[in-house]
Design a protein around this motif. Structure first.
Motif, PDB file in Angstrom:
ATOM      1  N   ARG A 323      39.529  47.942  30.944  1.00  0.00           N
ATOM      2  CA  ARG A 323      40.718  47.226  31.064  1.00  0.00           C
ATOM      3  C   ARG A 323      40.817  46.137  31.879  1.00  0.00           C
ATOM      4  NH1 ARG A 323      45.835  47.099  33.443  1.00  0.00           N
ATOM      5  NH2 ARG A 323      47.636  47.672  32.238  1.00  0.00           N
ATOM      6  N   PRO A 324      40.069  45.883  33.283  1.00  0.00           N
ATOM      7  CA  PRO A 324      39.766  44.558  33.945  1.00  0.00           C
ATOM      8  C   PRO A 324      39.139  43.678  33.172  1.00  0.00           C
ATOM      9  CG  PRO A 324      39.128  46.756  35.336  1.00  0.00           C
ATOM     10  CD  PRO A 324      39.446  47.071  33.890  1.00  0.00           C
ATOM     11  N   ALA A 325      38.209  44.084  32.341  1.00  0.00           N
ATOM     12  CA  ALA A 325      37.276  43.002  31.595  1.00  0.00           C
ATOM     13  C   ALA A 325      38.138  42.403  30.422  1.00  0.00           C
ATOM     14  CB  ALA A 325      36.232  43.628  30.861  1.00  0.00           C
ATOM     15  N   LEU A 326      39.247  43.344  29.927  1.00  0.00           N
ATOM     16  CA  LEU A 326      40.244  42.647  28.721  1.00  0.00           C
ATOM     17  C   LEU A 326      41.173  41.643  29.562  1.00  0.00           C
ATOM     18  CD1 LEU A 326      41.147  45.903  26.989  1.00  0.00           C
ATOM     19  CD2 LEU A 326      39.926  43.760  26.064  1.00  0.00           C
ATOM     20  N   HIS A 327      41.338  41.912  30.921  1.00  0.00           N
ATOM     21  CA  HIS A 327      42.239  40.970  31.369  1.00  0.00           C
ATOM     22  C   HIS A 327      41.708  39.612  31.674  1.00  0.00           C
ATOM     23  CE1 HIS A 327      45.221  39.174  34.417  1.00  0.00           C
ATOM     24  NE2 HIS A 327      44.081  38.792  35.171  1.00  0.00           N
ATOM     25  N   GLY A 328      40.498  39.769  32.158  1.00  0.00           N
ATOM     26  CA  GLY A 328      39.441  38.531  32.480  1.00  0.00           C
ATOM     27  C   GLY A 328      39.313  37.873  31.313  1.00  0.00           C
ATOM     28  N   MET A 329      39.231  38.433  29.968  1.00  0.00           N
ATOM     29  CA  MET A 329      39.018  37.718  28.653  1.00  0.00           C
ATOM     30  C   MET A 329      40.164  37.180  28.106  1.00  0.00           C
ATOM     31  SD  MET A 329      36.444  36.946  26.656  1.00  0.00           S
ATOM     32  CE  MET A 329      36.090  36.722  24.769  1.00  0.00           C
ATOM     33  N   THR A 330      41.185  37.997  28.102  1.00  0.00           N
ATOM     34  CA  THR A 330      42.528  37.379  27.372  1.00  0.00           C
ATOM     35  C   THR A 330      43.768  37.340  27.929  1.00  0.00           C
ATOM     36  OG1 THR A 330      43.161  39.669  26.998  1.00  0.00           O
ATOM     37  CG2 THR A 330      41.507  38.906  25.351  1.00  0.00           C
ATOM     38  N   GLY A 331      43.593  37.610  29.191  1.00  0.00           N
ATOM     39  CA  GLY A 331      44.942  37.583  30.225  1.00  0.00           C
ATOM     40  C   GLY A 331      45.650  38.879  29.920  1.00  0.00           C
ATOM     41  N   VAL A 332      45.475  39.591  29.031  1.00  0.00           N
ATOM     42  CA  VAL A 332      46.160  40.917  28.498  1.00  0.00           C
ATOM     43  C   VAL A 332      45.163  42.000  29.067  1.00  0.00           C
ATOM     44  CG1 VAL A 332      47.828  42.006  27.073  1.00  0.00           C
ATOM     45  CG2 VAL A 332      47.833  39.464  27.277  1.00  0.00           C
ATOM     46  N   PRO A 333      45.793  42.927  29.564  1.00  0.00           N
ATOM     47  CA  PRO A 333      47.030  43.180  30.445  1.00  0.00           C
ATOM     48  C   PRO A 333      47.152  42.754  31.707  1.00  0.00           C
ATOM     49  CG  PRO A 333      45.500  45.137  30.606  1.00  0.00           C
ATOM     50  CD  PRO A 333      44.786  44.375  29.447  1.00  0.00           C
ATOM     51  N   ALA A 334      48.153  42.884  32.197  1.00  0.00           N
ATOM     52  CA  ALA A 334      48.019  42.574  33.749  1.00  0.00           C
ATOM     53  C   ALA A 334      47.308  43.508  34.518  1.00  0.00           C
ATOM     54  CB  ALA A 334      49.787  42.611  34.075  1.00  0.00           C
ATOM     55  N   PRO A 335      46.795  42.856  35.399  1.00  0.00           N
ATOM     56  CA  PRO A 335      45.954  43.719  36.475  1.00  0.00           C
ATOM     57  C   PRO A 335      47.017  44.841  37.151  1.00  0.00           C
ATOM     58  CG  PRO A 335      45.933  41.447  37.177  1.00  0.00           C
ATOM     59  CD  PRO A 335      46.978  41.777  36.042  1.00  0.00           C
ATOM     60  N   ARG A 336      46.187  45.995  37.122  1.00  0.00           N
ATOM     61  CA  ARG A 336      47.101  47.076  37.900  1.00  0.00           C
ATOM     62  C   ARG A 336      47.354  46.928  39.338  1.00  0.00           C
ATOM     63  NH1 ARG A 336      48.832  50.773  33.775  1.00  0.00           N
ATOM     64  NH2 ARG A 336      47.147  51.858  32.642  1.00  0.00           N
ATOM     65  N   PRO A 337      48.188  47.352  39.806  1.00  0.00           N
ATOM     66  CA  PRO A 337      48.717  47.270  41.346  1.00  0.00           C
ATOM     67  C   PRO A 337      47.666  47.980  42.064  1.00  0.00           C
ATOM     68  CG  PRO A 337      50.680  47.654  39.993  1.00  0.00           C
ATOM     69  CD  PRO A 337      49.748  47.876  39.118  1.00  0.00           C
TER      70      PRO A 337
END
Length: 439
Positions: A323-337
């Motif tokens: 999940r963090p890698a997807l955010h870094g790659m595509t901007g989605v999803p938002a980071p978890r709080p």
């Protein structure tokens, strides 16, 4: 190979950035109604100012600049409904104006209707009978109850930056600016595989010695929730030849990432490990519990990740690595709080591992749900956070502070209870084999 959690997070992030079939410069051009949850590929500039003209903030009377200080009766001019283009306002007159209506030329302020005498609008019949007047309070400041042109955003200004996740408020802003479609980052495509002779499709009859496949549903939902396009392969058994055939059919045109669960640990029938023995996939032991066994590499140039087969291990692996890698790659999803919380009870943890426990966070405190076992799906379903016990920590006492990652809201059935966790822990039993070995 043994890795720390941070080292494997970096490896997964680097792997995704090597995805041959995924082009960050490409774009999906979507109408606003289809862009919810997507990330903008580029800055969006406002094609018009917001508001696009000076308008009234209240139902009231538009007052000419020359009459701001006076208290003499003013003749009531023609009303100004929203959507109309008014005539200039003459001195000595006051125009009934509705919220959002364009301010007439010459008007400098709006007086709310409740401050007028009389504190109501005249009817059309009353206006037809003569020249009704209204008294307004003196000492009115210029600009009172007026929304100035561009006070929200000026024409040409940046409405939203590239990378912004499009939620309701962002889409509403773009609609107000007159933007009809946006260029967004393409969805990442994942081919999801589950292995194991022991697993059966949910809804089918369950033969002795078999279990239902939870991983496909669990990870497909997590991936879709994270904005990923998911293709689910049929369940694969424990025949390495069949699995090699499935892997051989993978191309960069079909997926940006292949994700499998199960078959990567130290057992005698680790089918994924056997099928990929001659590949460019690396099998690692990460200092994480649950989720220790991990695999990453490429298959025919396509990035590959292998998660453990126990459902909680698979979900923790997703949250910690993919999940963090997807955010870094595509901007989605938002980071978890991520925040700090006070432990409601003491807890032990293997000091050589980063242990991730499930918990319920509320009002700055976190209570653990279930034990550390990687099979406790009921506890996972009751949790709204992951509780981090990092390497080097052998035990913590009630009242100590820990870092938690929020993964969901507080379950409604727990809101009314004073202690939301005791019942789930009571049935967790002792440490099973999945807890004694990396999972």
């Amino acid at each position: 190979m043994r890795r720390t959690v941070a080292e494997h997070q970096a490896a997964v992030a680097g792997l995704l950035h090597s995805a041959a079939g995924y082009r960050r410069a490409a774009a999906d051009v979507l109408p606003l109604r289809e862009a919810l949850g997507r990330a903008l590929l580029e800055d969006v500039h406002a094609p018009v100012s917001l508001p696009p003209f000076d308008n009234s903030q209240m139902d009231g009377y538009a007052v000419h600049a020359a009459d701001l200080a006076g208290t003499a009766p003013l003749v009531v001019a023609d009303p100004i409904p929203a959507g109309s283009v008014p005539s200039p306002l003459d001195p000595g007159t006051a125009a009934p104006i509705m919220t959002g209506a364009m301010l007439p030329a010459g008007a400098a302020a709006v007086v709310p209707i409740e401050r007028a005498q009389p504190a109501r609008f005249y009817s059309a019949a009353e206006r037809a009978e003569g020249n009704p007047t209204v008294r307004l309070p003196g000492g009115i400041d210029a600009g009172s109850y007026v929304r100035r042109t561009g006070s929200d955003i000026a024409e040409g200004g940046i409405a939203l930056r590239a990378g912004t996740l499009l939620g309701a408020a962002q889409l509403g802003l773009l609609a107000a600016c007159g933007v009809g479609e946006v260029r967004v980052v393409p969805r990442f495509r994942v081919l999801l595989l589950s292995t194991g002779d022991e697993v059966a499709e949910p809804g089918s009859a369950l033969a002795p010695g078999r279990i239902y496949d939870a991983n496909t549903t669990l990870l497909e939902a997590a991936l879709r929730e994270a904005g990923v396009d998911v293709t689910c392969h049929r369940l694969l058994g424990d025949d390495p030849a069949v699995l090699r055939e499935a892997f051989a059919a993978i191309t960069a045109d079909s997926a940006d990432l292949v994700l499998s669960t199960g078959g990567i640990s130290q057992g005698a029938y680790e089918v994924v490990k056997q099928a990929l023995a001659a590949s460019r996939v690396e099998f690692s032991s990460v200092a994480l519990q649950p989720g220790g066994p991990q695999a990453h590499g490429t298959i025919s140039g396509v990035p590959f990740l292998g998660f453990p087969g126990n459902p909680v291990s698979a979900m923790v692996s997703f949250e910690m690595f993919l999940r963090p890698a997807l955010h870094g790659m595509t901007g989605v999803p938002a980071p978890r709080p991520v925040l700090e919380a006070v432990l409601a009870e003491g807890v032990d943890s293997p000091p050589a591992k980063h242990q991730v426990r499930r918990g319920v966070y509320r009002d700055g405190r976190v209570a653990l749900v279930g034990g550390p076992g990687s099979h406790l799906l009921h506890a996972l379903a009751a949790a709204n956070c992951l509780v981090h016990l990092p390497e080097g920590v052998a035990s913590l006492a009630a009242g100590d502070r820990v870092e938690v990652t929020l993964i969901g809201p507080i379950p409604s059935d727990l809101l009314a209870t004073e202690d939301p966790v005791r019942a789930d822990r009571a049935g967790s039993g002792g440490m099973d084999s999945a807890e004694r070995t990396p999972s």
